[in-house]
Design a protein around this motif. Structure first.
Motif, short mmCIF file in Angstrom:
data_model
loop_
_atom_site.label_atom_id
_atom_site.label_comp_id
_atom_site.label_asym_id
_atom_site.label_seq_id
_atom_site.Cartn_x
_atom_site.Cartn_y
_atom_site.Cartn_z
N MET A 193 3.30 -9.06 -10.01
CA MET A 193 4.26 -8.48 -10.95
C MET A 193 5.66 -9.02 -10.70
SD MET A 193 3.00 -4.54 -11.58
CE MET A 193 3.20 -4.00 -9.88
N ARG A 227 3.24 2.51 -9.53
CA ARG A 227 1.90 2.95 -9.11
C ARG A 227 1.00 1.80 -8.70
NH1 ARG A 227 2.70 6.45 -13.71
NH2 ARG A 227 2.91 8.62 -13.03
N ARG A 228 1.32 0.59 -9.15
CA ARG A 228 0.45 -0.56 -8.93
C ARG A 228 1.01 -1.56 -7.92
NH1 ARG A 228 -0.11 1.60 -13.74
NH2 ARG A 228 -2.12 1.61 -14.81
N ARG A 236 5.53 5.01 -6.45
CA ARG A 236 5.93 5.78 -7.64
C ARG A 236 7.40 6.19 -7.55
NH1 ARG A 236 0.67 7.98 -7.01
NH2 ARG A 236 1.49 9.81 -5.91
N SER A 289 8.97 -3.36 -7.76
CA SER A 289 8.10 -4.20 -6.93
C SER A 289 8.86 -4.72 -5.72
CB SER A 289 7.57 -5.39 -7.76
OG SER A 289 6.80 -4.94 -8.84
N GLU A 299 1.26 -1.57 -4.63
CA GLU A 299 0.45 -1.86 -3.46
C GLU A 299 -0.69 -2.83 -3.78
OE1 GLU A 299 -0.95 1.58 -1.43
OE2 GLU A 299 0.93 1.83 -0.35
N ARG A 300 -1.18 -2.78 -5.04
CA ARG A 300 -2.34 -3.60 -5.40
C ARG A 300 -1.94 -4.96 -5.92
NH1 ARG A 300 -5.38 -3.60 -10.15
NH2 ARG A 300 -4.20 -1.79 -10.90
N ILE A 301 -0.96 -5.02 -6.84
CA ILE A 301 -0.61 -6.30 -7.47
C ILE A 301 0.90 -6.54 -7.50
CG2 ILE A 301 -2.71 -6.50 -8.88
CD1 ILE A 301 -1.10 -5.33 -11.23
N GLN A 356 1.06 5.19 -2.15
CA GLN A 356 1.30 5.13 -3.59
C GLN A 356 2.46 6.02 -4.01
OE1 GLN A 356 -2.33 5.93 -5.70
NE2 GLN A 356 -3.20 3.92 -5.25
N GLN A 371 4.86 2.98 -14.17
CA GLN A 371 3.52 2.40 -14.11
C GLN A 371 3.47 1.25 -13.10
OE1 GLN A 371 0.95 3.75 -15.78
NE2 GLN A 371 2.40 5.30 -16.53
N VAL A 372 4.53 0.46 -13.09
CA VAL A 372 4.61 -0.63 -12.12
C VAL A 372 4.61 -0.08 -10.71
CG1 VAL A 372 6.11 -2.46 -11.23
CG2 VAL A 372 5.75 -2.24 -13.70
#
Length: 493
Positions: free
Chosen positions: A350, A341-342, A139, A399, A344-346, A135, A338-339
């Motif tokens: 995105m 941080r996310r 970031r 992303s 790895e998940r989504i 993560q 914010q993107v």
């Protein structure tokens, strides 16, 4: 805990990112601010239209040519070293550009600044790959995207303020001087905060050792790729005729020769080529790089077109042109971290959403141009379109950057970053030339509103290709996850 791990957590990571991203901010701000400064450069230096084109494209050309060799050199001999050299070169040439007495010197300094930027940018990606994981890496790339968005958006605003506040011959010089304190601070921060690593490929300080070191850089591969990039980009920048077309075809032939040479070299020794072609067998690298490359093929041109439309079409000031671009920066500032941080998940989702937002933003801009001749005319529609564009940038860049590098070995990170960045610079230069050519071609027969309308629709078509690539990347990522889950279940049984 290793030095790498310590550098990827807590306060040290913040200091490292400040040192890495300050010169990136300056190098990108230099591109966006110069777009607004072109009319002042024309008046202040008596520059011709060809001179002005080289102010933009000469920088992009040098940047594109130097990225891959510089990335490879950083992988071999130390990324921190080449980062410092590149930052110093960029600072010195920005200072020299500010005091240029004629267009020739200005363009020479812009080309040199492009080479300096090419030396430092791949090292940023390589060091993020080495210093951050999980993560924290997402970031870091999210913050990198924030810096990119802010630099692109705030550059025109600062340029507008300086140009409106000073004379024509002084304002554009101040635009280039802006880079000097930023890069000076970056050099101090880099000396203090960037960790020193033991050279992975030490070379003895003898003539034979130096020769072996140069061979590791793959000079033939570097030469073939550099000349190929120049040949592909030159017709777009300067020679839009049959001779230029022949030069461009020659560039494509050289690209094929470069590929064959790298392939042959890699079959003998995986570490010998400048770019290990196994890089392109990584689906995560190829698919996600394709998304961002297609995005850059169309989108950067919109900043130049909007600046022309607002200043020449609507008769408004350079400061107003900069203010209209602020919503884009605001969206990036609010969302990019914010993107990150996310991712790895989504991340794949995105990426698709960002590509669709880029397509929609160009339709909104086309609508803004259409409404200009009606009672609903407002410059606010242009600002809204650029705000949606900022949303797309905040979603796409962190992303795609994170996902494209997730499977790349650390030893290849600089070269991998250089290849992706070089491709982005080439398509940016080509896209910028095509987009502005479409604008002025339509303008020659119609008005600025029609030119902006047609140009926006052309870019929206390019953005559709980015949407298709994003969908392909998302489907591939989903397939990989299914295979991973299936393998986990099988091994559990």
């Amino acid at each position: 805990m290793s030095q790498d791990q310590r550098s990827s957590e807590g306060a040290p990571s913040a200091r490292v990112l400040i040192a890495l991203l300050l010169p990136l901010f300056a190098s990108l701000m230099s591109i966006s601010s110069v777009m607004v400064a072109l009319p002042a450069i024309e008046e202040g230096l008596g520059a011709t239209s060809a001179d002005l084109q080289w102010v933009l494209s000469g920088y992009a050309l040098a940047f594109g040519v130097g990225l891959v060799p510089a990335g490879r050199a950083g992988d071999l001999w130390g990324r921190r070293r080449f980062f410092l050299i590149g930052t110093a070169v960029f600072a010195a040439t920005s200072l020299a550009a500010a005091f240029s007495p004629n267009p020739l010197m200005l363009n020479a300094m812009r080309i040199a600044a492009g080479l300096g930027a090419a030396m430092l940018v791949p090292q940023i990606i390589g060091m993020i790959q080495r210093l951050f994981t999980g993560q924290a890496r997402g970031r870091a790339y999210g913050l990198m995207s924030t810096v990119i968005g802010v630099a692109v958006a705030i550059g025109p605003l600062l340029a507008g303020v300086l140009i409106d506040a000073a004379s024509a011959d002084t304002g554009w010089r101040l635009v280039f001087l802006l880079n000097v304190p930023v890069t000076a601070a970056a050099l101090v921060a880099a000396f203090l905060w960037l960790p020193k690593f033991r050279d992975a490929h030490p070379t003895k300080s003898t003539a034979a050792g130096a020769f072996r070191g140069i061979r590791k850089l793959d000079p033939l591969g570097a030469g073939l790729l550099s000349v190929a990039i120049v040949c592909v980009m030159l017709p777009v920048i300067q020679f839009a005729n049959l001779i230029g077309a022949a030069v461009g075809v020659g560039g494509l032939v050289l690209l094929v020769l470069w590929y064959l040479w790298e392939k042959r070299l890699g079959e003998r020794d995986a570490e010998a080529p400048m770019v290990n072609l196994k890089l392109f067998t990584l689906p995560s690298y190829t698919w996600n790089s394709a998304v961002i490359i297609l995005y850059f093929a169309g989108m950067p041109g919109i900043w130049a077109v909007v600046a022309i439309y607002i200043q020449q079409g609507l008769g408004l000031s350079a400061l107003t042109a900069g203010l209209v671009m602020l919503p884009s920066a605001a969206m990036v500032i609010l969302l990019a971290s914010q993107v990150g941080r996310r991712v790895e998940r989504i991340g794949p989702q995105m990426l698709v959403l960002g590509s669709v937002a880029a397509f929609i933003s160009m339709l909104v801009l086309a609508g803004a141009a259409f409404l200009q001749s009606t009672q609903w005319a407002s410059i606010g529609w242009v600002a809204l379109a650029l705000g949606v564009n900022g949303l797309s940038q905040a979603l796409i860049i962190p992303s795609a950057q994170t996902l494209s590098m997730q499977d790349v070995p650390e030893s290849m990170a600089g070269a991998a970053g250089g290849v992706a960045q070089s491709a982005q610079r080439v398509v940016t230069a080509i896209g910028l030339a095509v987009v502005t050519a479409v604008y002025f071609m339509v303008l020659s027969g119609y008005d600025h509103q029609t030119a902006l309308l047609v140009t926006s629709l052309v870019i929206s078509g390019i953005m559709l290709t980015s949407v298709l690539a994003a969908v392909g990347a998302a489907r591939r990522a989903a397939a990989d996850r299914r295979l991973s889950r299936s393998a986990t279940v099988t091994s559990g049984e």
